[in-house]
Design a protein around this motif. Structure first.
Motif, PDB file in Angstrom:
ATOM      1  N   PHE A  16      30.968 102.913  76.884  1.00 18.83           N
ATOM      2  CA  PHE A  16      30.792 101.526  76.476  1.00 18.83           C
ATOM      3  C   PHE A  16      32.115 100.925  76.026  1.00 18.83           C
ATOM      4  O   PHE A  16      33.000 101.638  75.565  1.00 18.83           O
ATOM      5  N   ALA A  17      32.227  99.607  76.125  1.00 18.97           N
ATOM      6  CA  ALA A  17      33.398  98.890  75.617  1.00 18.97           C
ATOM      7  C   ALA A  17      32.965  97.519  75.122  1.00 18.97           C
ATOM      8  O   ALA A  17      31.976  96.953  75.593  1.00 18.97           O
ATOM      9  N   LEU A  27      28.582  89.616  63.886  1.00 19.94           N
ATOM     10  CA  LEU A  27      27.216  90.076  64.136  1.00 19.94           C
ATOM     11  C   LEU A  27      26.989  90.377  65.619  1.00 19.94           C
ATOM     12  O   LEU A  27      26.273  91.317  65.965  1.00 19.94           O
ATOM     13  N   ASP A  28      27.614  89.586  66.487  1.00 24.40           N
ATOM     14  CA  ASP A  28      27.457  89.792  67.925  1.00 24.40           C
ATOM     15  C   ASP A  28      28.014  91.148  68.367  1.00 24.40           C
ATOM     16  O   ASP A  28      27.604  91.681  69.392  1.00 24.40           O
ATOM     17  N   LEU A  88      29.982  96.859  79.461  1.00 22.96           N
ATOM     18  CA  LEU A  88      30.909  95.990  78.737  1.00 22.96           C
ATOM     19  C   LEU A  88      30.110  94.944  77.982  1.00 22.96           C
ATOM     20  O   LEU A  88      29.230  94.297  78.555  1.00 22.96           O
ATOM     21  N   LEU A  89      30.422  94.775  76.708  1.00 20.70           N
ATOM     22  CA  LEU A  89      29.799  93.773  75.853  1.00 20.70           C
ATOM     23  C   LEU A  89      30.808  92.681  75.547  1.00 20.70           C
ATOM     24  O   LEU A  89      31.927  92.974  75.107  1.00 20.70           O
ATOM     25  N   LEU A 120      26.947  92.925  79.398  1.00 18.00           N
ATOM     26  CA  LEU A 120      26.094  92.338  78.369  1.00 18.00           C
ATOM     27  C   LEU A 120      26.862  91.251  77.627  1.00 18.00           C
ATOM     28  O   LEU A 120      28.055  91.399  77.369  1.00 18.00           O
ATOM     29  N   THR A 121      26.161  90.184  77.282  1.00 23.06           N
ATOM     30  CA  THR A 121      26.770  89.134  76.477  1.00 23.06           C
ATOM     31  C   THR A 121      25.845  88.817  75.315  1.00 23.06           C
ATOM     32  O   THR A 121      24.642  89.052  75.376  1.00 23.06           O
TER      33      THR A 121
END
Length: 155
Positions: A16-17, A27-28, A88-89, A120-121
Motif C-alpha cells: 500500500f501507499a 482524517l482522510d 494507492l490512496l 482509492l480516494t
C-alpha cells in the motif's frame, strides 16, 4: 476502482501507499491507515508514505486558515519510482484545491495507475485523481462543497 482485473491480479493486496501533499486532510489518511494497522495483525502488509521530498508534509497550507496542524514524514519520494505498489490512496484536503500544489500527485497517479490493482480516494482526493485523466469516461463523485454549483439552463 481496479485498473487490473485479470485472474492473476486476484488475492489480497499487501503493498500500500499514500500520496501526500501540503494541506492533506489528516482524517482522510489516518482513518484508512488505522484499518491497515489492524489488518496487519493477521496479514503482513507494507506501507509507503509518498511525497515530493522526504521532508515532513504538513496538513496546513498558508491559505488554509487553521492555526494548528500536524506533519507526516514520508518514507519515499514520487521520483523513487515505487513500482510494486498494489493500492494507492489519495486523500482530500484544503491543499487539493491548488493545482500547482497537487501537480506531483497528479503526475504520479498518471504514471502509477497502469500498475495498480486499486486506486482509492477520499473526499476531494477524487478531484486530484480526476485531474490525472485516469477517470476519463468513468462515473465518479467528490465532495460537492468544494466546487461552485453549475447553473442549469432553463428550457
Amino acid at each position: 476502482m481496479s485498473p487490473q482485473n485479470s485472474p492473476s491480479s486476484h488475492g489480497h493486496p499487501t503493498r500500500f501507499a499514500v500520496a501526500l501533499y501540503p494541506g492533506f486532510q489528516a482524517l482522510d489518511v489516518f482513518g484508512p491507515l488505522d484499518i491497515l494497522n489492524m489488518l496487519s495483525k493477521i496479514r503482513p502488509l507494507s506501507l509507503e508514505i509518498l511525497s515530493t521530498t522526504l521532508d515532513p508534509v504538513p496538513t496546513l497550507t498558508p491559505s488554509s486558515g487553521h492555526s494548528t496542524g500536524q506533519s507526516v514524514v514520508p518514507t519515499r519520494t514520487y521520483a523513487d519510482g515505487v513500482d510494486d505498489i498494489q493500492v494507492l490512496l489519495v486523500p482530500g484536503g484544503f491543499g487539493s484545491r491548488d493545482p500547482a500544489n497537487v501537480a506531483p500527485v497528479v503526475e504520479y497517479v498518471r504514471a502509477a495507475y497502469p500498475r495498480l490493482r486499486y486506486l482509492l480516494t477520499v473526499c476531494t482526493g477524487s478531484a486530484v485523481v480526476a485531474t490525472s485523466g485516469v477517470l476519463d469516461g468513468r462515473r465518479a463523485t467528490s465532495n460537492k462543497r468544494a466546487w461552485k454549483p453549475r447553473r442549469r439552463a432553463r428550457a
